[in-house]
Design an enzyme around this catalytic site. Structure first.
Site, short mmCIF file in Angstrom:
data_model
loop_
_atom_site.label_atom_id
_atom_site.label_comp_id
_atom_site.label_asym_id
_atom_site.label_seq_id
_atom_site.Cartn_x
_atom_site.Cartn_y
_atom_site.Cartn_z
N GLY A 89 4.38 -1.84 5.07
CA GLY A 89 3.06 -1.88 5.68
C GLY A 89 2.41 -0.51 5.64
N ARG A 90 1.43 -0.28 6.51
CA ARG A 90 0.77 1.02 6.53
C ARG A 90 1.46 2.02 7.45
NH1 ARG A 90 -4.36 1.19 8.40
NH2 ARG A 90 -4.60 -1.01 8.86
N GLU A 93 3.12 5.46 6.15
CA GLU A 93 2.32 6.60 5.69
C GLU A 93 2.11 7.63 6.80
OE1 GLU A 93 -1.33 4.91 4.19
OE2 GLU A 93 -2.37 5.19 6.09
N CYS A 119 9.19 -2.33 0.53
CA CYS A 119 7.78 -2.09 0.27
C CYS A 119 7.42 -0.61 0.45
CB CYS A 119 6.94 -3.01 1.16
SG CYS A 119 5.26 -3.31 0.59
N HIS A 120 6.45 -0.30 1.32
CA HIS A 120 6.04 1.07 1.56
C HIS A 120 7.03 1.86 2.41
CE1 HIS A 120 2.24 -0.54 0.04
NE2 HIS A 120 1.83 0.71 -0.15
N TYR A 139 7.13 -1.03 -3.21
CA TYR A 139 5.89 -1.60 -3.70
C TYR A 139 5.44 -0.77 -4.91
CZ TYR A 139 1.37 -3.81 -3.81
OH TYR A 139 0.29 -4.53 -4.22
#
Length: 197
Positions: A89-90, A93, A119-120, A139
């Protein structure tokens, strides 16, 4: 024998499926899972988002559920956990900017404890500078970061996963069956090694 303890580090706008599904599946398999987020405590929630693949050049994002944390980040002692899960997800970051998160990841990796990232989540692994020489899935948009961190990017189908020693990675939530199966195998192997020691 007590259940193996797994730490899940998550945050606001974590990917809904990549948080909810492994959290519930690992509990159902008999593991003890503590989900934490920096600056939040047990009972607080994180907002989730749903990333979907609908034919555009990248995924679309929609608001997901609220996910309730069951442990407090500041109270966690990483030494007391057997394994780590990093959803995508975000959230990764900004979580990768938190020194305590980076330190925790480095502990699990340097100790050879099982680590699963999807993923992320690879963004946290790259920031922790702990995947050099490894084969890592993520990802596809994270491929440059994975390679800049000195790892080989595993270009596998979106429903696949890859295990490299103690590290299990996958590109996105369609990989849950493969990712969780491989992580369970690594956890079982680690438990066997502990029993034999």
């Amino acid at each position: 024998m007590s259940a193996q303890k797994i730490l899940m580090i998550t945050g606001d706008f974590t990917e809904d499926y990549e948080t909810m599904v492994p959290f519930q599946a690992l509990l159902a398999m008999g593991y003890a899972v503590d989900a934490v987020c920096p600056d939040k405590k047990a009972g607080d929630t994180v907002a989730t988002c749903i990333h979907d693949f609908e034919g555009d050049q990248t995924y679309t994002e929609k608001r997901g559920h609220n996910f309730t944390l069951n442990a407090s980040f500041d109270a966690v002692s990483v030494e007391s956990y057997d394994a780590l899960v990093i959803p995508g997800g975000r959230a990764p970051e900004y979580l990768r900017l938190n020194e305590a998160v980076i330190s925790a990841v480095q502990h699990f990796m340097s100790a050879g404890k099982p680590v699963a990232a999807i993923c992320h989540g690879a963004q946290i692994l790259t920031a922790a500078k702990c995947i050099e020489g490894r084969t890592v899935s993520a990802y596809p948009a994270c491929k440059p970061e994975v390679e800049l961190a000195g790892a080989a990017y595993a270009d596998i189908p979106v429903d696949g996963a890859v295990t490299d020693g103690n590290l299990v990675t996958a590109p996105a939530w369609p990989a849950h069956p493969a990712w969780l199966k491989q992580f369970h195998a690594v956890l079982s192997s680690a438990e066997g090694e502990t029993l034999a020691a």
